[in-house]
Design an enzyme around this catalytic site. Structure first.
Site, mmCIF file in Angstrom:
data_model
loop_
_atom_site.group_PDB
_atom_site.id
_atom_site.type_symbol
_atom_site.label_atom_id
_atom_site.label_comp_id
_atom_site.label_asym_id
_atom_site.label_seq_id
_atom_site.Cartn_x
_atom_site.Cartn_y
_atom_site.Cartn_z
ATOM 1 C CG HIS A 221 -1.934 1.035 1.269
ATOM 2 N ND1 HIS A 221 -2.220 1.774 2.381
ATOM 3 C CD2 HIS A 221 -2.785 1.497 0.299
ATOM 4 C CE1 HIS A 221 -3.192 2.628 2.116
ATOM 5 N NE2 HIS A 221 -3.551 2.480 0.860
ATOM 6 C CD GLU B 3 -3.140 2.353 -3.243
ATOM 7 O OE1 GLU B 3 -4.097 3.115 -3.309
ATOM 8 O OE2 GLU B 3 -2.157 2.594 -2.486
ATOM 9 C CG ASP C 201 -3.030 7.183 -3.111
ATOM 10 O OD1 ASP C 201 -4.078 6.536 -3.260
ATOM 11 O OD2 ASP C 201 -2.265 7.020 -2.130
ATOM 12 C CG HIS D 162 -3.564 9.739 0.411
ATOM 13 N ND1 HIS D 162 -4.370 10.423 1.295
ATOM 14 C CD2 HIS D 162 -4.143 8.524 0.247
ATOM 15 C CE1 HIS D 162 -5.379 9.649 1.656
ATOM 16 N NE2 HIS D 162 -5.267 8.497 1.036
ATOM 17 C CD GLU E 162 -7.072 5.497 -4.208
ATOM 18 O OE1 GLU E 162 -6.366 4.851 -3.425
ATOM 19 O OE2 GLU E 162 -7.952 6.308 -3.834
HETATM 20 O O1 G3P Z 1 -6.699 1.771 -3.046
HETATM 21 C C1 G3P Z 1 -6.868 1.344 -1.752
HETATM 22 C C2 G3P Z 1 -6.658 2.438 -0.739
HETATM 23 O O2 G3P Z 1 -5.446 3.076 -0.998
HETATM 24 C C3 G3P Z 1 -7.783 3.423 -0.707
HETATM 25 O O3 G3P Z 1 -7.681 4.379 0.287
HETATM 26 O O4 G3P Z 1 -7.105 6.568 1.238
HETATM 27 O O5 G3P Z 1 -5.443 4.731 1.322
HETATM 28 O O6 G3P Z 1 -5.963 5.850 -0.824
HETATM 29 P P1 G3P Z 1 -6.496 5.432 0.503
HETATM 30 MG MG MG Z 2 -4.779 4.694 -2.234
#
Ligand code: G3P
Ligand code: MG
Length: 248
Positions: free
Chosen positions: A10, A37, A39, A52, A112
């Site tokens: 993450h 993953e 952002d 993010h 994302e």
């Molecule tokens: O994509 C999964 C997760 O990253 C979604 O929430 O706020 O951590 O970007 P966030």
């Molecule tokens: Mg995310």
């Protein structure tokens, strides 16, 4: 249905490195994670960067909106110091540079799309167009070598679908709402991405029976990971690269 890896780092390196930086991608890779993953948001001049929060103050010092700053200036900003002195000088990376790093190291990407409020359609379109260009050499059927888009923003994902229909999509729903199937159908999505905290085994069955993959965020214990995988969840992202091995 879900041709991708099962365990995904993450924001790059989870709790082990400053999120959404190249150092985080390197950290995940060094811990054996071949899936990540992160952002993606647009700068003032419409350049996709890893970020993010729509406002400065947490991972990048200062105040104001990311969307008001040019990419060249974002790239000069420190995104590592907040995490630890070891990462001082780690800058906000361009999406294109992160894709290059991941492709060089064979890391699969869940991209994302994280629009700043009001920039949903533009962010979806621009990220999709750039992704299409960055992966122009990959065959449409070669799923493992293409990224998977996801977003909480339906309109960003629709814009991505329009701009780059061959890059697959997953729809992010914190809680699964009654319209989930209609949303996935309209997006021609491959998967539903959801918060494991609200998920039930019945929902997993229903979504899988409808032909979609199920991805969960953010799972930070082996016990919980084992439980949701037993329910039939296909994949999850984790912050705890130190607790959950990539081959879990
Ligand atoms: O994509 C999964 C997760 O990253 C979604 O929430 O706020 O951590 O970007 P966030
Ligand atoms: Mg995310």
């Amino acid at each position: 249905m879900w041709p991708y890896p099962k365990v995904i780092a993450h924001r790059g390196g989870g709790t082990l490195a400053p999120e959404n930086t190249l150092a985080a991608m390197r950290c995940g890779w060094e811990h054996g994670f071949a899936a990540v993953e992160f952002d993606v948001m647009l700068s003032k001049d419409g350049v996709p960067v890893l970020m993010h929060d729509p406002e400065f103050g947490r991972t990048v010092a200062g105040s104001g909106r990311v969307a008001d700053i040019l990419a060249v200036d974002l790239q000069a900003m420190d995104a590592g110091k907040w995490f630890s002195a070891l990462f001082v000088g780690e800058h906000v990376p361009l999406y294109a540079d992160v894709v290059r790093f991941c492709r060089q190291h064979g890391i699969w990407m869940n991209v994302e799309i994280k629009p700043t409020p009001g920039a949903e359609k533009e962010t979806g379109r621009v990220v999709a167009e750039q992704t299409q260009a960055l992966f122009a050499d990959v065959a449409v059927v070669d799923a493992l070598h293409l990224p998977l888009f996801s977003s909480f923003s339906f309109s960003a994902l629709m814009a991505a679908k329009y701009a780059a229909p061959t890059i697959p999509r997953g729809f992010l729903m914190d809680k699964i709402t009654a319209d989930w199937k209609a949303r996935l159908q309209e997006l021609a999505a491959r998967a539903l991405h959801t918060n494991h905290k609200y998920l039930t085994p019945e929902q997993v069955r229903e979504v899988k029976n409808a032909g979609y993959g199920v991805f969960c965020y953010t799972v930070n214990s082996q016990e919980r990971a084992a439980e949701i995988l037993h329910w039939g969840v296909d994949a999850f992202c984790t912050d705890r690269l130190d607790l959950i091995p990539a081959d879990f």
